[in-house]
Each structure stands twice: as C-alpha cells, then as structure tokens.
Design a protein around this motif. Structure first.
Motif, PDB file in Angstrom:
ATOM      1  N   PHE A 198       0.851  -1.191   0.000  1.00  0.00           N
ATOM      2  CA  PHE A 198       0.000   0.000   0.000  1.00  0.00           C
ATOM      3  C   PHE A 198       0.882   1.234   0.000  1.00  0.00           C
ATOM      4  N   GLY A 199       0.538   2.219  -0.822  1.00  0.00           N
ATOM      5  CA  GLY A 199       1.341   3.430  -0.829  1.00  0.00           C
ATOM      6  C   GLY A 199       0.819   4.485  -1.772  1.00  0.00           C
ATOM      7  N   GLN A 200       1.687   5.469  -2.033  1.00  0.00           N
ATOM      8  CA  GLN A 200       1.334   6.589  -2.896  1.00  0.00           C
ATOM      9  C   GLN A 200       2.538   6.997  -3.729  1.00  0.00           C
ATOM     10  N   TYR A 201       2.246   7.421  -4.961  1.00  0.00           N
ATOM     11  CA  TYR A 201       3.276   7.987  -5.829  1.00  0.00           C
ATOM     12  C   TYR A 201       2.992   9.475  -5.993  1.00  0.00           C
ATOM     13  N   THR A 202       3.967  10.302  -5.684  1.00  0.00           N
ATOM     14  CA  THR A 202       3.806  11.742  -5.832  1.00  0.00           C
ATOM     15  C   THR A 202       5.169  12.396  -5.935  1.00  0.00           C
ATOM     16  N   GLY A 203       5.253  13.443  -6.721  1.00  0.00           N
ATOM     17  CA  GLY A 203       6.495  14.194  -6.825  1.00  0.00           C
ATOM     18  C   GLY A 203       7.680  13.362  -7.258  1.00  0.00           C
ATOM     19  N   ALA A 261       4.315  -8.806  -3.775  1.00  0.00           N
ATOM     20  CA  ALA A 261       2.979  -8.736  -3.174  1.00  0.00           C
ATOM     21  C   ALA A 261       1.964  -9.482  -4.030  1.00  0.00           C
ATOM     22  N   ASP A 262       0.897  -9.936  -3.383  1.00  0.00           N
ATOM     23  CA  ASP A 262      -0.225 -10.531  -4.107  1.00  0.00           C
ATOM     24  C   ASP A 262      -1.188  -9.465  -4.606  1.00  0.00           C
ATOM     25  N   LEU A 263      -1.081  -8.272  -4.017  1.00  0.00           N
ATOM     26  CA  LEU A 263      -2.001  -7.186  -4.337  1.00  0.00           C
ATOM     27  C   LEU A 263      -1.323  -5.871  -3.996  1.00  0.00           C
ATOM     28  N   ALA A 264      -1.508  -4.857  -4.841  1.00  0.00           N
ATOM     29  CA  ALA A 264      -0.985  -3.523  -4.547  1.00  0.00           C
ATOM     30  C   ALA A 264      -2.122  -2.514  -4.589  1.00  0.00           C
ATOM     31  N   LEU A 265      -2.116  -1.600  -3.626  1.00  0.00           N
ATOM     32  CA  LEU A 265      -3.087  -0.515  -3.529  1.00  0.00           C
ATOM     33  C   LEU A 265      -2.287   0.782  -3.536  1.00  0.00           C
ATOM     34  N   ILE A 266      -2.257   1.453  -4.672  1.00  0.00           N
ATOM     35  CA  ILE A 266      -1.403   2.629  -4.842  1.00  0.00           C
ATOM     36  C   ILE A 266      -2.252   3.807  -5.298  1.00  0.00           C
ATOM     37  N   SER A 267      -2.100   4.937  -4.619  1.00  0.00           N
ATOM     38  CA  SER A 267      -2.733   6.166  -5.093  1.00  0.00           C
ATOM     39  C   SER A 267      -1.672   7.043  -5.742  1.00  0.00           C
ATOM     40  N   THR A 268      -2.112   7.947  -6.582  1.00  0.00           N
ATOM     41  CA  THR A 268      -1.191   8.900  -7.201  1.00  0.00           C
ATOM     42  C   THR A 268      -1.696  10.304  -6.920  1.00  0.00           C
ATOM     43  N   TYR A 269      -0.764  11.225  -6.711  1.00  0.00           N
ATOM     44  CA  TYR A 269      -1.143  12.589  -6.346  1.00  0.00           C
ATOM     45  C   TYR A 269      -0.352  13.571  -7.185  1.00  0.00           C
ATOM     46  N   GLY A 270      -1.060  14.494  -7.830  1.00  0.00           N
ATOM     47  CA  GLY A 270      -0.409  15.519  -8.627  1.00  0.00           C
ATOM     48  C   GLY A 270      -0.716  15.360 -10.105  1.00  0.00           C
ATOM     49  N   GLU A 276       2.666   8.966 -15.086  1.00  0.00           N
ATOM     50  CA  GLU A 276       4.096   8.876 -14.796  1.00  0.00           C
ATOM     51  C   GLU A 276       4.421   7.584 -14.052  1.00  0.00           C
ATOM     52  N   PHE A 277       3.601   7.252 -13.060  1.00  0.00           N
ATOM     53  CA  PHE A 277       3.847   6.044 -12.275  1.00  0.00           C
ATOM     54  C   PHE A 277       3.700   4.789 -13.126  1.00  0.00           C
ATOM     55  N   THR A 278       2.642   4.727 -13.905  1.00  0.00           N
ATOM     56  CA  THR A 278       2.384   3.503 -14.673  1.00  0.00           C
ATOM     57  C   THR A 278       3.365   3.324 -15.826  1.00  0.00           C
ATOM     58  N   ARG A 279       4.127   4.385 -16.165  1.00  0.00           N
ATOM     59  CA  ARG A 279       5.145   4.254 -17.214  1.00  0.00           C
ATOM     60  C   ARG A 279       6.502   3.826 -16.672  1.00  0.00           C
ATOM     61  N   ILE A 280       6.667   3.802 -15.352  1.00  0.00           N
ATOM     62  CA  ILE A 280       7.928   3.318 -14.789  1.00  0.00           C
ATOM     63  C   ILE A 280       8.114   1.870 -15.236  1.00  0.00           C
ATOM     64  N   PRO A 281       9.242   1.528 -15.850  1.00  0.00           N
ATOM     65  CA  PRO A 281       9.395   0.189 -16.447  1.00  0.00           C
ATOM     66  C   PRO A 281       9.052  -0.967 -15.517  1.00  0.00           C
ATOM     67  N   LEU A 282       9.544  -0.943 -14.275  1.00  0.00           N
ATOM     68  CA  LEU A 282       9.292  -2.067 -13.375  1.00  0.00           C
ATOM     69  C   LEU A 282       7.845  -2.117 -12.897  1.00  0.00           C
ATOM     70  N   VAL A 283       7.118  -1.024 -13.072  1.00  0.00           N
ATOM     71  CA  VAL A 283       5.683  -1.021 -12.771  1.00  0.00           C
ATOM     72  C   VAL A 283       4.912  -1.519 -13.988  1.00  0.00           C
ATOM     73  N   ALA A 284       5.215  -0.946 -15.140  1.00  0.00           N
ATOM     74  CA  ALA A 284       4.503  -1.312 -16.367  1.00  0.00           C
ATOM     75  C   ALA A 284       4.659  -2.796 -16.698  1.00  0.00           C
ATOM     76  N   LYS A 285       5.837  -3.360 -16.404  1.00  0.00           N
ATOM     77  CA  LYS A 285       6.112  -4.754 -16.754  1.00  0.00           C
ATOM     78  C   LYS A 285       5.880  -5.716 -15.589  1.00  0.00           C
ATOM     79  N   SER A 286       5.320  -5.225 -14.499  1.00  0.00           N
ATOM     80  CA  SER A 286       5.158  -6.073 -13.315  1.00  0.00           C
ATOM     81  C   SER A 286       4.116  -7.156 -13.549  1.00  0.00           C
ATOM     82  N   SER A 287       4.301  -8.270 -12.869  1.00  0.00           N
ATOM     83  CA  SER A 287       3.303  -9.338 -12.956  1.00  0.00           C
ATOM     84  C   SER A 287       2.004  -8.909 -12.291  1.00  0.00           C
TER      85      SER A 287
END
Length: 329
Positions: A198-203, A261-270, A276-287
């Motif tokens: 669980f977390g947040q992406y910002t800045g 993780a079996d599940l991720a709960l991520i918010s984005t702010y800004g 921007e977050f979903t284009r990070i390679p390790l995020v975009a290519k994650s299982s």
C-alpha cells in the motif's frame, strides 16, 4: 523538492495574540456526572469541565470520530478534495455552515468565533500544532497521544469518547469495528497470509507502507494480510518523517519489490502522476499489472486508509472488499 501530501503540510505563521482568544470555558457549567475529566496527550493534558456542547474539529479523523459519536460539532476543517467539504467515511455529513475552517492554515479568529468548549486536534495538520498554546487558551484541546498519524484508531476513539462523555458509545464503536473486520475475514478466508503493498506515488517518489508503524499495515494485518518480506526489509533504511510513519521510498529501479505482493493498492497525487507512475518500467512490466492486481486507488480511500479508525472501518471495508477479493481469486 515536492513532498507527499500525506507526509507533510504547510506550516503557516499566525500572528494573532493569545490575548485575543476568549477564556477557556471549562468552568462555566455546573458539575455533571463523569466530569471534570482530564485527558493526557503528547502536548500535556486537557481538563474538560462538563459535557461538551460546542465542539470544534481540526483534523480529518477528528471529524470522522466526532460524526460517529454524534458530537455537537460547531466548526470543522474542510476536506480540500471534496465538493461539499466533507471527509470520506463520515457517519453523516456535516452541514456547510459548520465546515468553515481550513485544514492546512489556521485562522484563530474563526476558531474563537465558534466559542468552543472542546477542540479535537488528534489528526490536525502541523500548522495547528504550532499554535497549540493559543488554541488551549480558548478551550481544552485533545491532541494526539503519541505522534501525528501514529496513534492507534481504537485509542483515539476511546480518548475522544472520554473527553466528550461518550465512553459507552465509543466502546460500541470500537466493538462494531472489530466485528466488521471479523465478518470480512470470514467472507474472504483466503486473505490470511496474503501479501499486500500500500502506498502513494507523488512528486517522482513512491511511498510504501513497510512496517506496523504504519496504521494502514495494522488494519490490513487485522484482515490477515501481511507486508511482503522484501518490502519490510527496506524499513531499516528509511529516514525522517516517512520512517516514523512506517513508510519507505524505494527508487524506480527498486520497484520490482511490488511483485513480491499478491495485491498492490497505490494512489497517485499531482498532475500527470498516474501516467508517470504507470510508465515506470518495473511497474509497467510487473506481474501485478499483468494479473490486474495493481490497483490505482483514489485519494479518499488512500488518505482514510493512512489514518484508519473505528469511525471509518465500515467505509474502508466497503471500498476495499472488491479489491481484496482479487488477492484470493
């Protein structure tokens, strides 16, 4: 450097003199059963002389708990993210005439004009903490017991219930919260032992809850969920305020930790943060993304999960259940 809306707040300078505030109202009413009552907190203590009749709330959790306990709120901070100013998870919305205070920037004259006999500031932003003495000159102030965003929700409800003469109602609220959590565990028994991030992406930074210092981790833990070992191992590297909240900030190159993780709960702010977050390679290519288990959640859910209390358990479970079901599907 931009900072997360969760992890910091604007500390505004207030030039009002304490002499401008009215005298505390604690001794103005006849003695009532259970009063006076003294509540200890991180900034000292507050003695409430009678059952409060005019309550001012200065934080989101304070508003949520006051609403759940049906306290007589006469002024409250507005939520900056909702059209009507109400915070998510309120038992019943506060009227517009009550939502007159700014969540980040104290206006002491507006607080004084509400003529409070109790001020709740357990989750108030740091700018309110900076003017604690001036607030305490107006009325008894109940602030956090251990640290901002660090107090257990059951403890906050109990403390506010004691201050307001609503101890029985507070106990009922805590008990109903625990019962609701147990009901979801029975409904989704496969949650036990599953891993959640669980977390947040910002800045340009990702903040992830990594230890039980994070209140969100404690709530999710009650449902049987756990922080992945790869993520909790980063907790020892955290520094500053984020560390005190049980958060870590892995670099983009280390976001492969999400796949533990079996599940991720991520918010984005800004502006543009989601893309921007979903284009990070390790995020975009994650299982997780490939399996549909990377959930980008809204700010209302994220901020409420950051500071869960029994007053918001029902709201949180309603929002989370469809997402949690993915972890066991």
């Amino acid at each position: 450097m931009r900072r997360s809306a969760w992890l910091t707040a604007v500390v505004a300078g207030i030039g009002l003199l304490a002499a401008c505030a009215p005298s505390p109202a604690t001794g103005s009413a006849p003695a009532e059963p259970g009063f006076p009552v003294t509540i200890s907190h991180a900034k000292g203590s507050a003695t409430v002389g009678h059952r409060p009749r005019r309550v001012v709330v200065l934080g989101s959790a304070d508003a949520q708990i006051a609403s759940a306990l049906d306290l007589p709120v006469v002024a409250a901070v507005r939520s900056p993210s909702s059209a009507d100013g109400n915070w998510p998870g309120l038992a019943k919305p506060l009227p517009a005439a009550v939502l007159t205070l700014d969540a980040l920037n104290p206006r002491l004259e507006a607080v004084a004009a509400a003529a409070p006999d109790l001020i709740l500031a357990t989750s108030a932003q740091p700018a309110y903490g900076a003017v604690y003495d001036k607030l305490a000159a107006m009325a008894p102030v109940i602030t956090y017991r251990h640290g901002l965003l660090q107090d257990d929700g059951d403890e906050l409800v109990t403390m506010i219930g004691q201050a307001a003469g609503e101890e029985a109602r507070a106990r009922e609220l805590v008990a109903s919260s625990h019962a609701a959590i147990e009901a979801v565990k029975r409904e989704l028994p496969g949650l036990a032992g599953r891993k959640v991030a669980f977390g947040q992406y910002t800045g340009g930074k990702t903040y992830l809850a990594a230890s039980d210092h994070a209140l969100s981790v404690r709530l999710l833990g009650q449902l049987g969920l756990r922080v992945p070992e790869q993520l909790s191992a980063l907790a020892g590297q955290a520094e500053g305020y984020a560390a005190s909240l049980g958060m870590v900030t892995p670099s983009a190159e280390n976001l492969g930790v999400l796949d533990s993780a079996d599940l991720a709960l991520i918010s984005t702010y800004g502006s543009g943060a989601r893309e921007e977050f979903t284009r990070i390679p390790l995020v975009a290519k994650s299982s997780l993304a490939a399996r549909g288990r990377l959930n980008l959640i809204n700010q209302d859910l994220a901020t409420t999960l950051l500071t869960p209390t029994p007053a918001t358990t029902g709201y949180l479970l309603e929002q989370l259940k469809p997402l949690l079901a993915k972890a066991v599907s």
